[in-house]
Design an enzyme around this catalytic site. Structure first.
Site, PDB file in Angstrom:
ATOM      1  CD  GLU A 211       7.742  23.289  -4.972  1.00 18.41           C
ATOM      2  OE1 GLU A 211       8.427  22.270  -4.744  1.00 18.41           O
ATOM      3  OE2 GLU A 211       6.574  23.228  -5.359  1.00 18.41           O
ATOM      4  CB  CYS A 245      16.486  21.632  -4.805  1.00 18.74           C
ATOM      5  SG  CYS A 245      15.364  21.718  -6.221  1.00 18.74           S
TER       6      CYS A 245
END
Length: 466
Positions: A211, A245
Site C-alpha cells: 500500500e 497517502c
C-alpha cells in the site's frame, strides 16, 4: 536481537499449523479480544497520537480508533461467510465433479506500518491477518514512537508471542526482519521503500501486499460547484496536516476558475483550522511528524518560489512547533520539485488548463496514483476522465471516503501499490485461494480417453458444447 527474531519466527512457524485449523468462532473471539484490549487502552492511544502528530482527540477517534472498531465489527459479522468454501462452475473435464475454492491462511506474515496514521495502518492489516488465521510479526514506525509503544502494549496484553508479536525499533529492525522467509508481507509506506521490501521478498519468493502512495490528482471542470469542491478538498488536504497517502496532491482547474477556487479554499481553511485570520488553531491542526519532514516540505515551497511560482495562500511556517500553514501555490514552472514527488504536507499546487484533455494528459504523464478525485456536474466529462485515466481508487464530487467503506477494495496500481485491503479484500490478501476438485467415483476414462475410432466424434461434441 537477531537471536530473538529467530526464536519468535521459529515459534510462529510451528504455531501456524494450529491456527490454520481454527474455525470462524475462534477467530471471531480473537477479534473481540483485540477490540476489548483497544477499548481499555483508548486514552493511551489518544495521548500517543497527540504526542506524535498533535492529533486532536476527535480526529484521532474518527480516522484511527473508530475506523478500526468499524473494520473489526464488519469482519466479525461476515467472517463465517468469508471462510466458507465457494462454489466454482464445472467444465467438460469435471462434469461429475464438485469444484470449490478454499481460503487457507498463508502462515507467518510480516506487517510493516508507517507513521502518518500509525494506529489505523497497523491494526487494519492485523485484523485481516487474524481473520484469515495467520501468525504475524509487527513492525510499527520508529517515527511515531509513542503510538508504537501503545501498539506493542496492546499486542502483549492480547496475544502470545507465538501468534502475534510486535517489535519496536529503527530501520535496522525492519532490515533484519525482511531477511526471514515470511509467507506474506504487508507493507504500507512510500514507493521507494516499497521497492526495497519487494526486492527482499523476492529473495524468498514471498508474496506481498504493498500500500504505497504517489501524487493523487484532483480534476475540477467548468461545471463543478467550486464552493463544495474547495471545502472538501481543503478538509482532505489539511486533515493530519496533509500527511495522508490519499490526500489531493495537486489540483487541475480551468484557468478562469482559479481565483474563485482560491477564495473558497481560503474561506474553508479559515473556518476549519484557524482561531483568527492570522493564528492557526494548534488544538485542531496537526503538526509535521519531525524536523526532517518539516524542512523537506519548506524546501519544496522555497524551490517552487525560487523558480517563479506564486504563493497565493499561506506559506507561513513555525519550525519550533513543526507547523506549516495551509498553502496554495500557483504559476508553477514545469521543473518545480514539488511536482516530482509526493508532497505529504499542507501545500497544494494549482495547475490551470484550457481543455479537459490537457488535464487528463497531465495526470497520465505521471505514475498511476493511489487516488484520483473528480469534481464535475457533467456526467459525460466524468465518464471521459475515468475511461482515460488509471488510479487505485476514484471519488466523484468527494474525497477520501472510498477508504471508509469495507465493502470496497482499497489499494493502488503499479507504483502506487499492489493488492487490496479492507473487508473481504484484506481477508483474501492474507489467504491462499486453494482449488479443490471432488471428482465422482465413476470411471470417466472412457470419455477422457475414448477409443481411437471415436476421437473425432468426441471432438465435434466438445466444440458444440464449448
Amino acid at each position: 536481537m537477531t537471536q530473538m527474531f529467530d526464536s519468535i519466527f521459529e515459534a510462529q512457524q510451528k504455531h501456524k499449523y494450529t491456527l490454520r485449523n481454527t474455525n470462524a468462532a475462534q477467530r471471531i473471539q480473537k477479534l473481540k479480544s483485540l477490540k476489548a484490549t483497544i477499548e481499555r487502552n483508548e486514552h493511551h492511544i489518544y495521548d500517543a497520537l497527540q504526542s506524535d502528530l498533535r492529533k486532536n482527540q476527535f480526529e484521532a477517534a474518527v480516522t484511527e480508533v473508530i475506523f478500526i472498531y468499524g473494520e473489526i465489527d464488519f469482519a466479525i459479522k461476515n467472517l463465517h461467510r468469508w471462510m466458507k468454501p465457494t462454489r466454482a462452475g464445472k467444465s467438460m473435464a469435471s462434469l461429475m465433479a464438485k469444484n470449490r475454492i478454499y481460503y487457507e491462511p498463508k502462515g507467518v506474515c510480516l506487517i510493516i506500518s508507517p507513521w502518518n496514521y500509525p494506529f489505523q495502518l497497523m491494526m487494519s492489516p492485523l485484523l485481516s491477518a487474524i481473520a484469515a488465521g495467520n501468525c504475524a510479526i509487527l513492525k510499527p514506525s520508529e517515527l511515531s514512537p509513542a503510538t508504537s509503544k501503545v501498539i506493542s502494549k496492546i499486542i502483549k496484553e492480547c496475544f502470545d508471542e507465538q501468534e502475534i508479536c510486535c517489535f519496536e525499533g529503527d530501520v535496522s529492525v525492519s532490515t533484519a526482519l525482511l531477511k526471514f522467509p515470511f509467507d506474506h508481507i504487508f507493507f504500507t509506506g512510500s514507493p521507494a521503500i516499497g521497492k526495497i521490501v519487494m526486492e527482499a521478498a523476492a529473495k524468498n519468493l514471498t508474496s506481498v501486499t504493498l500500500e504505497l502512495g504517489g501524487k493523487s490528482p484532483t480534476i475540477i471542470d467548468q461545471q463543478a460547484n467550486l464552493k463544495n469542491a474547495a471545502e472538501k478538498i481543503a478538509w482532505a488536504k489539511l486533515i493530519n496536516a496533509g500527511q495522508t497517502c490519499i490526500a489531493p496532491d495537486y489540483v487541475l482547474i480551468p484557468k478562469n476558475r482559479q481565483e474563485e477556487f482560491i477564495r473558497e479554499y481560503s474561506n474553508a481553511t479559515q473556518r476549519m483550522f484557524f482561531k483568527n485570520p492570522q493564528e492557526i488553531n494548534e488544538d485542531i491542526y496537526a503538526k509535521i511528524i519531525n524536523q526532517k519532514h518539516f524542512k523537506r516540505i519548506v524546501a519544496l515551497i522555497d524551490d517552487a518560489r525560487a523558480k517563479g511560482a506564486t504563493i497565493s495562500l499561506g506559506g507561513q511556517h513555525q519550525e519550533e512547533v513543526q507547523t506549516i500553514n495551509p498553502t496554495l501555490l500557483t504559476e508553477l514552472p514545469a521543473n518545480a520539485n514539488i511536482m516530482e514527488e509526493e508532497i505529504f504536507g499542507p501545500v497544494l499546487p494549482l495547475i490551470t488548463y484550457k481543455l479537459l484533455d490537457e488535464a487528463i494528459e497531465m495526470v497520465n504523464s505521471k505514475s498511476k496514483p493511489l487516488a484520483l478525485y473528480i469534481f464535475s456536474d457533467n456526467g459525460k466529462n466524468v465518464r471521459h476522465i475515468i475511461k482515460n485515466t488509471s488510479a487505485g481508487g476514484t471519488c466523484v464530487n468527494d474525497v477520501l471516503i472510498h477508504i471508509s467503506n469495507p465493502k470496497l477494495p482499497f489499494g493502488g496500481v503499479n507504483s502506487s501499490g499492489m493488492g487490496s485491503c479492507h473487508g473481504i479484500f484484506g481477508f483474501k490478501s492474507f489467504s491462499h485461494e486453494r482449488t479443490v476438485v471432488f471428482q465422482s467415483a465413476m470411471n470417466m476414462s472412457s470419455m477422457i480417453y475414448p477409443p481411437y475410432d471415436r476421437k473425432s466424434w468426441v471432438l465435434k461434441l466438445l466444440k458444440k458444447i464449448m
